[in-house]
Design an enzyme around this catalytic site. Structure first.
Site, PDB file in Angstrom:
ATOM      1  N   ARG A   5       4.924  10.851  -2.776  1.00  0.00           N
ATOM      2  CA  ARG A   5       4.986  10.642  -1.628  1.00  0.00           C
ATOM      3  C   ARG A   5       6.280  10.402  -0.503  1.00  0.00           C
ATOM      4  NH1 ARG A   5       4.825   4.917   0.929  1.00  0.00           N
ATOM      5  NH2 ARG A   5       4.544   4.751   3.152  1.00  0.00           N
TER       6      ARG A   5
ATOM      7  N   ARG B 198      13.766   4.278  12.244  1.00  0.00           N
ATOM      8  CA  ARG B 198      12.310   4.820  12.265  1.00  0.00           C
ATOM      9  C   ARG B 198      11.553   4.558  13.701  1.00  0.00           C
ATOM     10  NH1 ARG B 198       9.628   4.612   6.286  1.00  0.00           N
ATOM     11  NH2 ARG B 198       8.652   6.400   7.466  1.00  0.00           N
TER      12      ARG B 198
ATOM     13  N   HIS C 220      13.075  -2.643   1.187  1.00  0.00           N
ATOM     14  CA  HIS C 220      12.129  -1.615   1.829  1.00  0.00           C
ATOM     15  C   HIS C 220      13.135  -0.442   1.919  1.00  0.00           C
ATOM     16  CE1 HIS C 220       9.741  -3.668   4.610  1.00  0.00           C
ATOM     17  NE2 HIS C 220      10.394  -4.389   5.303  1.00  0.00           N
TER      18      HIS C 220
ATOM     19  N   GLU D  44      12.602  -9.537   1.189  1.00  0.00           N
ATOM     20  CA  GLU D  44      11.919  -8.406   0.842  1.00  0.00           C
ATOM     21  C   GLU D  44      12.842  -7.422   0.961  1.00  0.00           C
ATOM     22  OE1 GLU D  44      11.368  -9.014   5.870  1.00  0.00           O
ATOM     23  OE2 GLU D  44      10.573  -7.080   5.772  1.00  0.00           O
TER      24      GLU D  44
ATOM     25  N   TYR E  46      11.398   8.562   0.608  1.00  0.00           N
ATOM     26  CA  TYR E  46      10.859   7.773  -0.681  1.00  0.00           C
ATOM     27  C   TYR E  46      12.029   8.049  -1.621  1.00  0.00           C
ATOM     28  CZ  TYR E  46       8.326   5.393   3.509  1.00  0.00           C
ATOM     29  OH  TYR E  46       7.751   5.117   4.136  1.00  0.00           O
TER      30      TYR E  46
ATOM     31  N   PRO F  88       0.952  -0.909   0.064  1.00  0.00           N
ATOM     32  CA  PRO F  88       0.353  -0.091  -0.016  1.00  0.00           C
ATOM     33  C   PRO F  88       0.377   0.893   0.503  1.00  0.00           C
ATOM     34  CG  PRO F  88      -0.457  -0.951   2.331  1.00  0.00           C
ATOM     35  CD  PRO F  88       0.504  -1.383   1.428  1.00  0.00           C
ATOM     36  N   ASN F  89       0.243   2.210  -0.940  1.00  0.00           N
ATOM     37  CA  ASN F  89       0.400   3.639  -0.846  1.00  0.00           C
ATOM     38  C   ASN F  89       2.676   3.397  -1.995  1.00  0.00           C
ATOM     39  OD1 ASN F  89      -1.197   4.505   0.582  1.00  0.00           O
ATOM     40  ND2 ASN F  89      -0.333   3.780   2.954  1.00  0.00           N
TER      41      ASN F  89
ATOM     42  N   ALA G 200       3.439  -1.140   4.376  1.00  0.00           N
ATOM     43  CA  ALA G 200       2.880  -0.939   5.971  1.00  0.00           C
ATOM     44  C   ALA G 200       2.381  -2.210   6.162  1.00  0.00           C
ATOM     45  CB  ALA G 200       1.796   0.379   5.773  1.00  0.00           C
TER      46      ALA G 200
ATOM     47  N   ASN H  69       7.641  -5.869  -1.065  1.00  0.00           N
ATOM     48  CA  ASN H  69       8.137  -4.560  -0.076  1.00  0.00           C
ATOM     49  C   ASN H  69       6.770  -4.793   0.193  1.00  0.00           C
ATOM     50  OD1 ASN H  69       8.129  -2.001   0.958  1.00  0.00           O
ATOM     51  ND2 ASN H  69       8.742  -0.585  -0.430  1.00  0.00           N
TER      52      ASN H  69
HETATM   53  C1  DQA Z   1       8.333   0.844   3.644  1.00  0.00           C
HETATM   54  C2  DQA Z   1       8.076   1.246   5.064  1.00  0.00           C
HETATM   55  C3  DQA Z   1       7.659   0.992   5.735  1.00  0.00           C
HETATM   56  O1  DQA Z   1       6.941   0.860   7.194  1.00  0.00           O
HETATM   57  C4  DQA Z   1       6.389   1.982   4.979  1.00  0.00           C
HETATM   58  O2  DQA Z   1       4.890   1.902   6.106  1.00  0.00           O
HETATM   59  C5  DQA Z   1       5.766   2.094   3.649  1.00  0.00           C
HETATM   60  C6  DQA Z   1       7.427   1.705   2.946  1.00  0.00           C
HETATM   61  C7  DQA Z   1       9.785   1.013   3.061  1.00  0.00           C
HETATM   62  O3  DQA Z   1      10.188   0.474   1.443  1.00  0.00           O
HETATM   63  O4  DQA Z   1      10.721   1.530   3.610  1.00  0.00           O
HETATM   64  O5  DQA Z   1       5.087   2.278   2.947  1.00  0.00           O
HETATM   65  O6  DQA Z   1       8.345  -0.669   3.216  1.00  0.00           O
END
Ligand code: DQA
Length: 150
Positions: free
Chosen positions: A21, A111, A104, A102, A26, A13-14, A81, A78
């Site tokens: 964003r 964080r 990120h 995985e 990011y 998501p997002n 959240a 990825n």
């Molecule tokens: C994320 C880190 C997560 O905590 C966050 O909710 C994201 C992006 C990252 O790519 O750094 O949406 O996965």
């Protein structure tokens, strides 16, 4: 003849908002930029790369379940959240026999504390955090270097 390596990249998501964003966290690349570069890199290595983004947990689970049956050797995910909340995505990945990496974009350990725990890490064969979009490339390179697996 060696089998063509098939890789699936999943974005949670997002991540469709990449580029706009919180670019200070990011980066400025869009998701389309990231995906296009990954497809090219895979092609250059003779692999096939598919990608999928969803803001919906169930759709990500459906994609993982589909990957069990379509010859996908590795999932680079990825979970965004959902990393920190989703037992359901962990369960789906546990039912997938291939490699799971995985990724990120940000260093989640630098964080908020709630980002320090990952359900997906209980299944992931490798975890990359904090390298920006290069993290996806590092994951893809590792999968390619390992060849068709398992
Ligand atoms: C994320 C880190 C997560 O905590 C966050 O909710 C994201 C992006 C990252 O790519 O750094 O949406 O996965």
């Amino acid at each position: 003849m060696t089998e063509t390596l098939k890789v699936l990249v999943l974005h949670g998501p997002n991540l469709n908002l990449l580029g706009t964003r919180q670019p200070e966290i990011y980066g400025g690349e869009t998701l389309a930029d990231v995906n296009q570069a990954l497809v090219r890199r895979a092609e250059a290595a003779g692999a096939v790369l598919g990608h999928f983004q969803s803001n919906h947990e169930g759709e990500l689970i459906d994609a993982i379940q589909a990957a069990r049956l379509d010859g996908t050797a590795a999932i680079i995910i990825n979970p965004a959240a959902y990393t920190h909340t989703s037992v359901a995505i962990l369960d789906a990945l546990n039912a997938f026999d291939g490699t799971v990496i995985e990724v990120h974009i940000s260093n989640v350990h630098k964080r908020e504390v709630f980002r320090h725990h990952s359900y997906v890490s209980l299944r992931a064969d490798g975890v990359i955090a904090g390298l920006g979009s290069q993290g996806y490339h590092a994951a893809l390179d590792a999968v390619i270097a390992a060849g068709t697996m398992p």
